[in-house]
Motif scaffolding. Structure first.
Motif, PDB file in Angstrom:
ATOM      1  N   GLY A   1     -25.192  52.094  -6.316  1.00 53.93           N
ATOM      2  CA  GLY A   1     -25.360  50.827  -7.013  1.00 53.93           C
ATOM      3  C   GLY A   1     -25.244  49.676  -6.044  1.00 53.93           C
ATOM      4  N   THR A   2     -25.384  48.475  -6.573  1.00 56.08           N
ATOM      5  CA  THR A   2     -25.213  47.264  -5.767  1.00 56.08           C
ATOM      6  C   THR A   2     -24.379  46.262  -6.558  1.00 56.08           C
ATOM      7  OG1 THR A   2     -27.258  46.271  -6.604  1.00 56.08           O
ATOM      8  CG2 THR A   2     -27.421  47.529  -4.548  1.00 56.08           C
ATOM      9  N   VAL A   3     -23.678  45.408  -5.824  1.00 56.28           N
ATOM     10  CA  VAL A   3     -22.906  44.334  -6.442  1.00 56.28           C
ATOM     11  C   VAL A   3     -23.091  43.056  -5.635  1.00 56.28           C
ATOM     12  CG1 VAL A   3     -21.118  45.781  -7.493  1.00 56.28           C
ATOM     13  CG2 VAL A   3     -20.782  44.925  -5.195  1.00 56.28           C
ATOM     14  N   LYS A   4     -23.040  41.943  -6.326  1.00 50.84           N
ATOM     15  CA  LYS A   4     -23.017  40.631  -5.679  1.00 50.84           C
ATOM     16  C   LYS A   4     -21.936  39.837  -6.383  1.00 50.84           C
ATOM     17  CE  LYS A   4     -25.819  36.813  -4.046  1.00 50.84           C
ATOM     18  NZ  LYS A   4     -27.169  36.257  -3.957  1.00 50.84           N
ATOM     19  N   LEU A   5     -20.907  39.466  -5.610  1.00 49.99           N
ATOM     20  CA  LEU A   5     -19.720  38.847  -6.177  1.00 49.99           C
ATOM     21  C   LEU A   5     -19.311  37.590  -5.427  1.00 49.99           C
ATOM     22  CD1 LEU A   5     -17.573  42.117  -6.357  1.00 49.99           C
ATOM     23  CD2 LEU A   5     -18.867  41.092  -8.237  1.00 49.99           C
ATOM     24  N   GLY A   6     -18.769  36.644  -6.151  1.00 52.65           N
ATOM     25  CA  GLY A   6     -18.061  35.529  -5.555  1.00 52.65           C
ATOM     26  C   GLY A   6     -16.606  35.967  -5.442  1.00 52.65           C
TER      27      GLY A   6
ATOM     28  N   GLN B   1     -19.077  31.957   3.798  1.00 50.07           N
ATOM     29  CA  GLN B   1     -17.615  31.993   3.875  1.00 50.07           C
ATOM     30  C   GLN B   1     -17.037  30.617   4.195  1.00 50.07           C
ATOM     31  OE1 GLN B   1     -15.268  35.534   4.918  1.00 50.07           O
ATOM     32  NE2 GLN B   1     -14.881  34.474   6.834  1.00 50.07           N
ATOM     33  N   ASN B   2     -15.981  30.274   3.466  1.00 50.29           N
ATOM     34  CA  ASN B   2     -15.272  29.017   3.648  1.00 50.29           C
ATOM     35  C   ASN B   2     -13.787  29.341   3.726  1.00 50.29           C
ATOM     36  OD1 ASN B   2     -13.649  26.712   2.365  1.00 50.29           O
ATOM     37  ND2 ASN B   2     -15.589  25.742   2.862  1.00 50.29           N
TER      38      ASN B   2
ATOM     39  N   THR C   1      -0.630  29.867   4.651  1.00 50.00           N
ATOM     40  CA  THR C   1      -1.511  30.469   3.646  1.00 50.00           C
ATOM     41  C   THR C   1      -2.949  30.111   3.976  1.00 50.00           C
ATOM     42  OG1 THR C   1       0.230  30.198   1.991  1.00 50.00           O
ATOM     43  CG2 THR C   1      -1.996  30.600   1.166  1.00 50.00           C
ATOM     44  N   ALA C   2      -3.834  31.082   3.799  1.00 54.25           N
ATOM     45  CA  ALA C   2      -5.263  30.845   3.989  1.00 54.25           C
ATOM     46  C   ALA C   2      -5.990  31.192   2.692  1.00 54.25           C
ATOM     47  CB  ALA C   2      -5.809  31.686   5.132  1.00 54.25           C
ATOM     48  N   ILE C   3      -6.868  30.283   2.282  1.00 50.13           N
ATOM     49  CA  ILE C   3      -7.697  30.494   1.099  1.00 50.13           C
ATOM     50  C   ILE C   3      -9.110  30.734   1.601  1.00 50.13           C
ATOM     51  CG2 ILE C   3      -8.587  29.453  -1.017  1.00 50.13           C
ATOM     52  CD1 ILE C   3      -5.977  27.662  -0.902  1.00 50.13           C
ATOM     53  N   VAL C   4      -9.645  31.905   1.297  1.00 49.18           N
ATOM     54  CA  VAL C   4     -10.974  32.293   1.776  1.00 49.18           C
ATOM     55  C   VAL C   4     -11.873  32.525   0.567  1.00 49.18           C
ATOM     56  CG1 VAL C   4     -12.301  33.975   3.118  1.00 49.18           C
ATOM     57  CG2 VAL C   4      -9.951  33.403   3.803  1.00 49.18           C
ATOM     58  N   ARG C   5     -13.049  31.907   0.596  1.00 48.89           N
ATOM     59  CA  ARG C   5     -14.068  32.158  -0.428  1.00 48.89           C
ATOM     60  C   ARG C   5     -15.337  32.614   0.274  1.00 48.89           C
ATOM     61  NH1 ARG C   5     -13.218  30.197  -5.604  1.00 48.89           N
ATOM     62  NH2 ARG C   5     -11.428  28.822  -5.834  1.00 48.89           N
ATOM     63  N   HIS C   6     -16.003  33.596  -0.324  1.00 47.04           N
ATOM     64  CA  HIS C   6     -17.294  34.022   0.203  1.00 47.04           C
ATOM     65  C   HIS C   6     -18.080  34.758  -0.881  1.00 47.04           C
ATOM     66  CE1 HIS C   6     -14.592  37.436   1.785  1.00 47.04           C
ATOM     67  NE2 HIS C   6     -15.177  37.914   0.711  1.00 47.04           N
ATOM     68  N   ILE C   7     -19.339  35.041  -0.559  1.00 43.32           N
ATOM     69  CA  ILE C   7     -20.181  35.885  -1.401  1.00 43.32           C
ATOM     70  C   ILE C   7     -20.176  37.272  -0.775  1.00 43.32           C
ATOM     71  CG2 ILE C   7     -22.498  36.275  -2.332  1.00 43.32           C
ATOM     72  CD1 ILE C   7     -21.124  33.762  -3.462  1.00 43.32           C
ATOM     73  N   LEU C   8     -19.871  38.275  -1.584  1.00 45.21           N
ATOM     74  CA  LEU C   8     -19.865  39.659  -1.147  1.00 45.21           C
ATOM     75  C   LEU C   8     -21.067  40.358  -1.782  1.00 45.21           C
ATOM     76  CD1 LEU C   8     -16.902  42.134  -1.086  1.00 45.21           C
ATOM     77  CD2 LEU C   8     -18.952  42.715  -2.372  1.00 45.21           C
ATOM     78  N   SER C   9     -21.950  40.866  -0.932  1.00 43.90           N
ATOM     79  CA  SER C   9     -23.081  41.680  -1.394  1.00 43.90           C
ATOM     80  C   SER C   9     -22.849  43.072  -0.839  1.00 43.90           C
ATOM     81  CB  SER C   9     -24.400  41.115  -0.869  1.00 43.90           C
ATOM     82  OG  SER C   9     -24.578  39.787  -1.315  1.00 43.90           O
TER      83      SER C   9
END
Length: 120
Positions: free
Chosen positions: A92-97, A65-66, A73-81
């Protein structure tokens, strides 16, 4: 930064728990919620899909997470598994940016926009 980190965690937990009261509180009435497959949803559609199990998250793990702050305003990026069990699809499973855009509205951080892309 702590407020945003907490808001993201509240959103994660509310999505897993199907907590529509918290989802309503954490999302802007102007929400644009983008899925990795191109589907776009309004706030009403997003909350409804979580409430009815159309989108059912069994677990969500957020990594890498960044957070970047620009005024209110906040800009958040992360990997969601995640492990999912969407209605009509089964386990099921997902892996997303994921990119989240949060705005502070009357002292409350609210999700304004979300866009996901598949991670290979």
């Amino acid at each position: 930064m702590t407020e945003i980190t907490n808001a993201v965690e509240q959103l994660r937990k509310a999505m897993v728990d199907g907590d529509t009261v918290t989802l309503e509180k954490l999302t802007s009435s102007e929400l644009s919620y983008g899925h990795s497959g191109g589907k776009l949803q309004t706030k009403k559609e997003f909350v409804s899909d979580i409430a009815t199990g159309v989108s059912d998250f069994v677990s969500i793990d957020l990594t890498d997470q960044n957070i970047r702050m620009v005024d209110n305003t906040a800009i958040v990026r992360h990997i969601l598994s995640a492990a999912t069990n969407d209605k009509g699809k089964g386990p099921g499973t997902v892996k997303l940016g994921v990119l989240l855009v949060w705005v502070k509205n009357n002292g409350q951080w609210q999700l304004l926009a979300r866009q996901a892309v598949k991670v290979l």
